[in-house]
Motif scaffolding. Structure first.
Motif, PDB file in Angstrom:
ATOM      1  N   VAL A   1      -6.643   4.916   0.966  1.00  8.50           N
ATOM      2  CA  VAL A   1      -5.531   3.986   1.186  1.00  8.50           C
ATOM      3  C   VAL A   1      -4.794   4.354   2.473  1.00  8.50           C
ATOM      4  O   VAL A   1      -4.417   3.465   3.243  1.00  8.50           O
ATOM      5  CB  VAL A   1      -4.579   3.958  -0.029  1.00  8.50           C
ATOM      6  N   ARG A   2      -4.628   5.649   2.745  1.00 11.83           N
ATOM      7  CA  ARG A   2      -3.986   6.061   4.005  1.00 11.83           C
ATOM      8  C   ARG A   2      -4.801   5.589   5.201  1.00 11.83           C
ATOM      9  O   ARG A   2      -4.244   5.144   6.208  1.00 11.83           O
ATOM     10  CB  ARG A   2      -3.795   7.570   4.037  1.00 11.83           C
TER      11      ARG A   2
ATOM     12  N   ALA B   1      -5.878   8.110  -2.627  1.00 14.60           N
ATOM     13  CA  ALA B   1      -4.821   8.132  -1.618  1.00 14.60           C
ATOM     14  C   ALA B   1      -5.373   8.246  -0.194  1.00 14.60           C
ATOM     15  O   ALA B   1      -4.872   7.577   0.721  1.00 14.60           O
ATOM     16  CB  ALA B   1      -3.845   9.268  -1.895  1.00 14.60           C
ATOM     17  N   GLU B   2      -6.383   9.067   0.013  1.00 13.66           N
ATOM     18  CA  GLU B   2      -6.940   9.235   1.371  1.00 13.66           C
ATOM     19  C   GLU B   2      -7.533   7.921   1.886  1.00 13.66           C
ATOM     20  O   GLU B   2      -7.346   7.569   3.051  1.00 13.66           O
ATOM     21  CB  GLU B   2      -7.983  10.346   1.397  1.00 13.66           C
TER      22      GLU B   2
ATOM     23  N   TYR C   1       2.146   1.715  -3.402  1.00 13.82           N
ATOM     24  CA  TYR C   1       1.049   2.225  -4.232  1.00 13.82           C
ATOM     25  C   TYR C   1       0.876   3.730  -4.038  1.00 13.82           C
ATOM     26  O   TYR C   1       0.674   4.470  -5.008  1.00 13.82           O
ATOM     27  CB  TYR C   1      -0.236   1.474  -3.886  1.00 13.82           C
ATOM     28  N   LEU C   2       0.994   4.197  -2.812  1.00 10.44           N
ATOM     29  CA  LEU C   2       0.834   5.624  -2.534  1.00 10.44           C
ATOM     30  C   LEU C   2       1.893   6.477  -3.216  1.00 10.44           C
ATOM     31  O   LEU C   2       1.652   7.655  -3.487  1.00 10.44           O
ATOM     32  CB  LEU C   2       0.841   5.887  -1.030  1.00 10.44           C
ATOM     33  N   THR C   3       3.048   5.905  -3.520  1.00  9.53           N
ATOM     34  CA  THR C   3       4.086   6.676  -4.203  1.00  9.53           C
ATOM     35  C   THR C   3       3.686   7.043  -5.623  1.00  9.53           C
ATOM     36  O   THR C   3       4.300   7.923  -6.226  1.00  9.53           O
ATOM     37  CB  THR C   3       5.440   5.923  -4.234  1.00  9.53           C
TER      38      THR C   3
ATOM     39  N   ARG D   1       0.875   8.396  -6.333  1.00  7.52           N
ATOM     40  CA  ARG D   1      -0.081   9.501  -6.189  1.00  7.52           C
ATOM     41  C   ARG D   1      -1.463   9.155  -6.751  1.00  7.52           C
ATOM     42  O   ARG D   1      -1.987   9.853  -7.636  1.00  7.52           O
ATOM     43  CB  ARG D   1       0.451  10.759  -6.842  1.00  7.52           C
TER      44      ARG D   1
ATOM     45  N   TYR E   1       0.835  -1.203   0.000  1.00  6.20           N
ATOM     46  CA  TYR E   1       0.000   0.000   0.000  1.00  6.20           C
ATOM     47  C   TYR E   1       0.869   1.251   0.000  1.00  6.20           C
ATOM     48  O   TYR E   1       0.579   2.226  -0.687  1.00  6.20           O
ATOM     49  CB  TYR E   1      -0.948   0.034   1.198  1.00  6.20           C
ATOM     50  N   ARG E   2       1.967   1.232   0.755  1.00 11.37           N
ATOM     51  CA  ARG E   2       2.885   2.385   0.758  1.00 11.37           C
ATOM     52  C   ARG E   2       3.497   2.584  -0.622  1.00 11.37           C
ATOM     53  O   ARG E   2       3.637   3.718  -1.090  1.00 11.37           O
ATOM     54  CB  ARG E   2       3.975   2.191   1.812  1.00 11.37           C
TER      55      ARG E   2
END
Length: 106
Positions: A94-95, A91-92, A83-85, A87, A80-81
């Motif tokens: 997933v966070r 994103a919210e 994936y967040l890279t 953008r 998941y981290r």
């Protein structure tokens, strides 16, 4: 000899060729079907194979989902981290998912 050259290029992180993207799409579709049937281990394997042929954010996300469902929480967090890279638009969400997973790990 050609197979050896292709393997070396894949291992070196060289971008996938068009025919590799077709193979990635096939593995992705298999992964989606297996996930829908509840075969999360099979889906994980299919998504990982697809990711070898085409590096796509949705594949990283789906790998994370499979790890989460299978109880591999640390691997889910890692993916998941990653994936967040990229953008992503979600994103919210997933966070929030990451916060939940990190709390479950503790």
């Amino acid at each position: 000899m050609r197979a050896l050259v292709c393997l070396c290029l894949l291992l070196a992180g060289v971008p996938a060729h068009a025919e590799d993207k077709d193979l990635a799409r096939d593995y992705y579709r298999v992964g989606e079907k297996l996930y829908g049937r509840g075969d999360y281990e099979g889906a994980l394997q299919a998504f990982e194979k697809a990711h070898r042929y085409a590096v796509r954010p949705e594949l990283v996300f789906n790998i994370a989902r499979c790890h989460e469902v299978l109880g591999n929480l640390e691997e889910a967090v890692r993916h998941y981290r990653l994936y967040l890279t990229t953008r992503p638009r979600d994103a919210e969400l997933v966070r929030a998912r990451l916060e939940n997973l990190e709390e479950r790990i503790r």
